[in-house]
Motif scaffolding. Structure first.
Motif, mmCIF file in Angstrom:
data_model
loop_
_atom_site.group_PDB
_atom_site.id
_atom_site.type_symbol
_atom_site.label_atom_id
_atom_site.label_comp_id
_atom_site.label_asym_id
_atom_site.label_seq_id
_atom_site.Cartn_x
_atom_site.Cartn_y
_atom_site.Cartn_z
ATOM 1 N N GLY A 184 0.795 -1.232 0.000
ATOM 2 C CA GLY A 184 0.000 0.000 0.000
ATOM 3 C C GLY A 184 0.823 1.277 0.000
ATOM 4 O O GLY A 184 0.255 2.369 0.154
ATOM 5 N N MET A 185 2.139 1.160 -0.171
ATOM 6 C CA MET A 185 3.013 2.323 -0.167
ATOM 7 C C MET A 185 3.857 2.328 -1.431
ATOM 8 O O MET A 185 4.161 1.275 -1.987
ATOM 9 C CB MET A 185 3.943 2.302 1.063
ATOM 10 N N SER A 186 4.230 3.512 -1.887
ATOM 11 C CA SER A 186 5.101 3.597 -3.057
ATOM 12 C C SER A 186 6.470 3.008 -2.730
ATOM 13 O O SER A 186 6.836 2.829 -1.559
ATOM 14 C CB SER A 186 5.259 5.049 -3.497
ATOM 15 N N VAL A 187 7.236 2.743 -3.773
ATOM 16 C CA VAL A 187 8.584 2.217 -3.589
ATOM 17 C C VAL A 187 9.418 3.193 -2.768
ATOM 18 O O VAL A 187 10.130 2.800 -1.830
ATOM 19 C CB VAL A 187 9.240 1.945 -4.961
ATOM 20 N N PHE B 144 3.716 1.446 -6.925
ATOM 21 C CA PHE B 144 3.539 0.501 -5.833
ATOM 22 C C PHE B 144 4.298 -0.791 -6.153
ATOM 23 O O PHE B 144 4.537 -1.097 -7.330
ATOM 24 C CB PHE B 144 2.057 0.204 -5.609
ATOM 25 N N PRO B 145 4.696 -1.551 -5.134
ATOM 26 C CA PRO B 145 5.460 -2.778 -5.369
ATOM 27 C C PRO B 145 4.810 -3.749 -6.344
ATOM 28 O O PRO B 145 5.508 -4.441 -7.090
ATOM 29 C CB PRO B 145 5.565 -3.387 -3.965
ATOM 30 N N THR B 146 3.473 -3.800 -6.370
ATOM 31 C CA THR B 146 2.787 -4.714 -7.288
ATOM 32 C C THR B 146 2.884 -4.262 -8.748
ATOM 33 O O THR B 146 2.551 -5.030 -9.653
ATOM 34 C CB THR B 146 1.302 -4.841 -6.905
ATOM 35 N N GLN B 147 3.355 -3.049 -8.966
ATOM 36 C CA GLN B 147 3.433 -2.507 -10.327
ATOM 37 C C GLN B 147 4.831 -2.611 -10.930
ATOM 38 O O GLN B 147 5.044 -2.148 -12.055
ATOM 39 C CB GLN B 147 2.999 -1.036 -10.316
#
Length: 252
Positions: free
Chosen positions: A101-104, A143-146
């Motif tokens: 839920g947080m940016s890199v 985000f980590p999922t991206q």
């Protein structure tokens, strides 16, 4: 003469399993040196990760002492160990523990703010590290999922180094990555080591192990020997032969 950064004396670790004591580490006397890329190898169950967790203050020994510079960290409380880890250690694991839920960038800053409250200085440090691991400003906002697995692991290395730790501990850092992205991560660790960063890495992978200048072989909780490979060079054809012979002699 090399400077000792971490040492153990009679380091032992035991666990109780259904009433039976399992002795995972047995009276290990070990010295780690500043600026080294130390690799810990051994068969499954040899105690590699247990040793790394003890050295880094993530776990406490059953017996023996661990000394970082002039501080006996094995005597610290759990709160004291947490402070020690934040200030002096960086961690890279096989699983990439970025918060979805947080940016890199925010993942990195959160780790940094535990030690340094100067956010401007942290952002400057983080941007410098991101540039060194080839992660763009656009990717830092994602985000980590991206992002890809390789980018996520390199971001994990940035998070581990944002507080300028004396030692970077890595536990199978390429284990969940494909060959190409794993190579990128190894190149990143090698570059930081060449610039003076002390690295201690657990691996069962020969390709990863060849990056180290010092190989420790652990068997049944005992350091069975070590191999000096010298500084890494991709053109060193004898490096693989020397490491292979060393491991074969120890039943690898």
């Amino acid at each position: 003469m090399k400077e000792i950064i971490l040492k153990t004396e009679k380091l032992s670790k035991s666990f109780s399993n259904d009433g039976t004591m399992q002795h995972v580490l047995k009276n290990i006397d070990l010295q780690l040196y500043k600026g080294d890329f130390t690799v810990i190898m051994g068969a499954s169950g040899a105690g590699k990760s247990t040793l790394l967790y003890a050295l880094s203050g993530m776990d406490t020994p059953t017996l023996g002492t661990i000394t970082f510079e002039d501080q006996v960290i094995s005597d610290l409380s759990q709160d004291g160990l947490a402070v020690f880890r934040r200030k002096h250690c960086g961690f890279v694991f096989q699983q990439i523990y970025l918060v979805d839920g947080m940016s890199v960038m925010d993942n990195v800053l959160c780790a940094g703010l535990l030690v340094n409250k100067d956010k401007h200085a942290l952002v400057t440090r983080a941007k410098e590290l991101f540039q060194r691991v080839d992660i763009s400003e656009e990717t830092q906002k994602k985000f980590p999922t991206q992002i890809s697995g390789g980018e996520a692991q390199r971001a994990g290395i940035v998070r581990a180094l944002v507080n300028s730790p004396e030692i970077l501990f890595a536990d199978e850092p390429t284990g969940a990555l494909n060959s190409k992205t794993g190579l990128d991560v190894l190149d990143t660790l090698t570059r930081f080591n060449e610039q003076g960063q002390s690295v201690v890495m657990v691996t069962h992978d020969m390709r990863s192990a060849r990056r180290g200048n010092r190989i420790l072989y652990l068997k049944d909780g005992v350091v069975l020997g070590e191999c000096d490979l010298g500084r890494y060079s991709p053109d060193d054809a004898k490096r693989h032969e020397k490491l292979s012979a060393f491991l074969k002699d120890r039943g690898w």
